[in-house]
Design an enzyme around this catalytic site. Structure first.
Site, mmCIF file in Angstrom:
data_model
loop_
_atom_site.group_PDB
_atom_site.id
_atom_site.type_symbol
_atom_site.label_atom_id
_atom_site.label_comp_id
_atom_site.label_asym_id
_atom_site.label_seq_id
_atom_site.Cartn_x
_atom_site.Cartn_y
_atom_site.Cartn_z
ATOM 1 N N HIS A 1 0.825 -1.207 0.000
ATOM 2 C CA HIS A 1 0.000 0.000 0.000
ATOM 3 C C HIS A 1 0.860 1.259 0.000
ATOM 4 O O HIS A 1 1.997 1.256 0.482
ATOM 5 C CB HIS A 1 -0.899 0.055 1.248
ATOM 6 C CG HIS A 1 -1.764 -1.140 1.447
ATOM 7 N ND1 HIS A 1 -2.848 -1.433 0.649
ATOM 8 C CD2 HIS A 1 -1.727 -2.123 2.394
ATOM 9 C CE1 HIS A 1 -3.436 -2.540 1.077
ATOM 10 N NE2 HIS A 1 -2.768 -2.971 2.138
ATOM 11 N N GLU B 1 -0.581 -0.019 7.057
ATOM 12 C CA GLU B 1 -1.686 -0.921 7.415
ATOM 13 C C GLU B 1 -1.503 -1.404 8.844
ATOM 14 O O GLU B 1 -0.405 -1.799 9.243
ATOM 15 C CB GLU B 1 -1.714 -2.116 6.468
ATOM 16 C CG GLU B 1 -2.742 -3.196 6.856
ATOM 17 C CD GLU B 1 -2.719 -4.386 5.905
ATOM 18 O OE1 GLU B 1 -2.664 -4.166 4.687
ATOM 19 O OE2 GLU B 1 -2.735 -5.534 6.402
ATOM 20 N N HIS C 1 -15.130 14.769 24.702
ATOM 21 C CA HIS C 1 -16.094 13.667 24.621
ATOM 22 C C HIS C 1 -15.952 12.729 25.819
ATOM 23 O O HIS C 1 -15.011 12.831 26.608
ATOM 24 C CB HIS C 1 -15.909 12.862 23.326
ATOM 25 C CG HIS C 1 -14.527 12.337 23.126
ATOM 26 N ND1 HIS C 1 -13.517 13.084 22.564
ATOM 27 C CD2 HIS C 1 -13.960 11.134 23.416
ATOM 28 C CE1 HIS C 1 -12.401 12.378 22.506
ATOM 29 N NE2 HIS C 1 -12.642 11.189 23.035
ATOM 30 N N GLU D 1 -9.662 2.105 19.984
ATOM 31 C CA GLU D 1 -9.410 3.493 19.608
ATOM 32 C C GLU D 1 -8.153 3.545 18.740
ATOM 33 O O GLU D 1 -7.145 2.927 19.081
ATOM 34 C CB GLU D 1 -9.161 4.362 20.842
ATOM 35 C CG GLU D 1 -10.242 4.307 21.901
ATOM 36 C CD GLU D 1 -9.836 5.042 23.171
ATOM 37 O OE1 GLU D 1 -8.684 5.569 23.223
ATOM 38 O OE2 GLU D 1 -10.636 5.106 24.112
#
Length: 429
Positions: free
Chosen positions: A143, A147, A366, A381
């Site tokens: 890529h 990744e 948040h 996360e």
């Protein structure tokens, strides 16, 4: 008065004892309970209707949905109906479900993605769920972006080679993580009967042309005489190369051993972090566990930092923000809600469940709350950063002069003086 009389007749028929109507009494709305004050006037107690999928709050604001609607989605997302009264302003959608993604069926498995065209707010991270049957291969490729992978079912074999010819062939179990730097050649093979993992990439526009390169696709579009010259073999060898890349293909589990004369990718250069061998530590606050995997314990992972979180029933991931990146989330198990604060009186609450992804914009405030009474909430996360970093609202206030905090928030000085100075990452419910 006719409406009131009808309501009273209905109440009497149902066995509810009511006094005679009093002149000037307000009408009683349908769905409201009725009490009597000392003047025998009806006191209406309104009930919010979010649990039934209707946008009606406890003050009577709102009205029933009469047009076409997806009832199941309404029930799953009460905060989209206006359940959270502190929401305000215009906050774009920050949620996507993998169940809304198109699943690509392939020999030996499947894949479904979430990219920037699905969730425009997610500019830093794109992701996918991918499934391999035993022996199936995610074909040889590389890529333009890095990744990151997390195994959550079965086990897989990864194989990779870097620019110096160093290689790594390693088995990953549930909970293990890999990271392939930008441009690294690699492949993945399923080892158990069924295997599945989360993939993430450090660019939200992952489907853009020039992002992923398949080896057979390249060979199929290179003149055979050039291939023969490059590999030093007869051109006819390439007659059976697939004309279209298979992406995932059936195969047998590899039993080959390959040792590079240039060495192994190991130690600080390893592309694998065996998180399964490191029990997740309890988080301050007593509400669960939080394991960080970033460049501080997985040195090669310089552009994607991760936290794997388990939050106990009714627990709270404390109010906080991230100073270094937007936060991308994948919810693996359970149900949750989270309110995102964007400043300027803009805030919106979202409801999440297993299979959902979300993104909290860079530096937005948040929290995440486990809304279940019985089930743990598990999520991942991710940050386009070399490290996981957060600033706790409570800790910030606790380490600021108490009189300043008290005067700003108009709270008792004693409250400001007794705020906890240690981060309470996961607060027990």
């Amino acid at each position: 008065m006719k409406l009131l009389e009808s309501v009273l007749v209905a109440l009497l028929a149902s066995g509810v004892s009511v006094a005679s109507p009093v002149a000037g009494s307000p009408p009683v709305e349908e769905g409201a309970s009725v009490k009597r004050n000392k003047h025998l006037r009806p006191v209406v107690e309104k009930r919010q209707e979010f649990a039934t999928g209707q946008p009606i709050d406890a003050t009577g604001k709102g009205a029933p949905l009469l047009g076409g609607t997806n009832k199941q989605l309404d029930l799953q997302n009460p905060d989209n109906l206006g359940a959270e009264s502190t929401d305000n302003g215009l906050v774009t959608n920050l949620k996507w479900s993998f169940s809304d993604s198109k699943t690509r069926l392939l020999p030996g498995g499947w894949v479904r993605e979430q990219v920037v065209t699905d969730l425009p707010a997610s500019k830093d991270i794109a992701a996918a769920q991918q499934h391999l049957k035993k022996g199936a291969l995610r074909e040889l490729h590389w890529h333009r972006v890095a990744e990151w992978g997390y195994v959550y079912a079965g086990s897989v074999l990864i194989s990779a080679v870097d620019e110096d010819g160093k290689n790594q062939v390693d088995k990953l179990e549930v909970g293990d993580i890999w990271y392939f730097p930008k441009g690294s050649a690699h492949t993945i093979q399923g080892l158990d009967d069924e295997n599945e993992y989360l993939l993430a990439f450090d660019d939200g526009n992952f489907d853009a042309t020039g992002t992923t390169f398949m080896v057979d696709d390249w060979i199929a579009h290179t003149p055979k005489e050039v291939l023969a010259k490059n590999f030093g073999i007869d051109a006819s060898v390439f007659d059976t190369v697939p004309a279209a890349d298979p992406y995932i293909l059936k195969s047998d589990v590899s039993d080959s051993n390959i040792t590079s004369p240039y060495g192994k990718l190991q130690g600080n250069s390893s592309y694998v972090y065996h998180l399964s061998q490191h029990p997740a530590p309890p988080a301050p606050g007593g509400g669960g566990t939080l394991a960080k995997v970033d460049s501080r314990n997985f040195p090669i992972s310089t552009t994607i930092a991760a936290a794997i979180v388990t939050l106990k029933p009714k627990g709270l991931r404390e109010l906080h923000w991230h100073p270094n990146a937007e936060e991308w989330l994948y919810f693996h198990k359970g149900e949750a809600r989270a309110t995102v604060f964007l400043g300027g009186a803009n805030a919106r609450t979202f409801d999440f469940r297993a299979g959902d992804t979300g993104v909290f914009p860079d530096n937005s405030g948040h929290y995440i709350e486990n809304t279940s009474d019985t089930e743990d909430l598990v999520w991942i996360e991710l940050y386009k950063s070399d490290r996981v970093a957060d600033i706790s609202l409570t800790q910030w206030l606790a380490l600021t002069p108490a009189d300043i905090v008290a005067n700003t928030l108009k709270i008792p000085l004693s409250v400001a003086q007794n705020l906890k100075t240690e981060k309470q990452l996961l607060i027990a419910g």
